[in-house]
Design an enzyme around this catalytic site. Structure first.
Site: not given
Length: 384
Positions: A200, A202, A326
């Site tokens: 990912s 970020h 998340c």
């Protein structure tokens, strides 16, 4: 002072990444599928980013597939591989400490008739290679194990795991969620026997909304998105040029001067653990040195709820996490903390401190002093 210590949730974007994202949004904004000059300029950014990422892993450019982030990469790896290989079997192996973006696709696959074996872990968060070997069957088509646990920083022995898989069932596909590992470890999928690798943007000081999936060219996998046939029919949809350009540059930057950066981050992590141990009534759930990831420190604070302490720290400009960001919209007691044997009374008293490239020793000292000030007050309040 402000101390952002939630880098495993997201990171501050590098200045150079911000600049290339703005440039590809405002100047070189063409559609990569267009045949004119603007389109070709956009396509060049995609190709350069793919090449930069492939170089960090020492894989082929064509083995890098851009996605919308870690969740999509994990979903594609699991669902795409399961659906493509179901004639060979319907058995999948994973662990009890995976991220929700692995767990939930596995639950979906179970609803579709697949069988999933979840391996336990020891107190340090590691699976047993013997238990893995015993779990592998002739109809096992996929094994999914995270490289670095997002809550406690446990590092799984991925190369040894791959050797066990190859010895027992060479046709099984090995997927690794490397979302907390990429940029923190030298990862070599070909050497380590990794077939699929999720990343990912970020988490490495790149943009949100972009990631990639490394797919070994020999792996049989199906797309889960359908449309215009972009990215060699594997992920349809107009490519996110600003995201890909930013991710490619972030990847290149993270692996430039890599050894020195990780040495400094590990020193900061060890320093934070040493300072934490000055505080009464705490339990550090992460290991020092190379025994765990260089950026994650999980700490349990007896006598105070994690959410209360989190907001008290926030008032002082210190930002941490009480679990996986998340999953913050669906709060629950961490399955990882349960799996590694954290005491029941500490499950709801644990915070994650996670480092990035911009953190300093001064910020850690400020955090420790704030904890020393806050904890006695919060503990008295909670007992009252």
């Amino acid at each position: 002072m402000e101390a952002y210590l939630d880098n495993s949730a997201t990171t501050q974007v590098m200045d150079c990444v911000r600049d290339i994202v703005v440039k590809t949004m405002t100047e070189d904004y063409g559609n990569p599928s267009s045949k004119h000059r603007k389109g070709m300029e956009a396509e060049r950014y995609i190709k350069e980013a793919r090449a930069a990422i492939a170089k960090t892993l020492k894989v082929q450019d064509k083995e890098i597939l851009f996605t919308s982030g870690g969740t999509e990469s994990n979903n594609m790896a699991l669902i795409g591989t399961a659906m493509a290989n179901q004639r060979a079997g319907k058995h999948i192996i994973s662990t009890r400490i995976e991220h929700a973006s692995v767990y939930n696709p596995l639950m979906y696959l179970e609803s579709q008739g697949f069988e999933v074996t979840y391996l336990p872990v020891d107190r340090d968060g590691h699976i047993s290679l013997a238990e893995l070997e015993a779990a592998i069957r002739p109809d096992t088509i996929l094994v999914s194990v995270m490289y670095v646990n997002n809550e406690i920083g446990a590092v799984e022995p991925v190369e040894e795991i791959s050797r066990v898989i190859r010895a027992k069932n060479p046709s099984a596909v090995f997927h690794v969620d490397a979302i907390q590992a990429y940029g923190k470890f030298e990862i070599r999928p070909k050497k380590q026997g990794i077939d699929l690798l999720s990343v990912s943007g970020h988490k490495i000081h790149g943009p949100k909304g972009v990631g990639f999936l490394y797919i070994n060219e020999k792996v049989k996998i199906r797309p889960i998105l359908f449309g215009g046939g972009q990215q060699r029919d594997m992920r349809s949809g107009t490519e996110n040029v600003p995201g890909a350009a930013g991710l490619g540059l972030a990847a290149k930057e993270m692996y430039t001067g890599f050894s020195e950066r990780i040495r400094k981050m590990t020193e900061l992590k060890d320093y934070l653990i040493d300072r934490m141990e000055e505080i009464e009534g705490i339990t550090v759930n992460s290991k020092k040195g190379l025994e765990s990831a260089p950026q994650i420190v999980s700490v349990s604070f007896s006598g105070v709820r994690s959410e209360v302490l989190l907001h008290a720290l926030e008032e002082k400009g210190i930002y941490v996490s009480s679990g996986s960001a998340c999953s913050s919209n669906h709060p629950a007691i961490s399955g990882t903390l349960k799996a590694v044997g954290v005491k029941k009374e500490l499950l709801d008293s644990t915070l994650r401190f996670s480092l990035g490239i911009y953190n300093t020793r001064e910020q850690l000292d400020y955090t420790i002093e704030a904890l020393k000030e806050l904890l006695p007050v919060l503990r008295r309040y909670q007992r009252g």
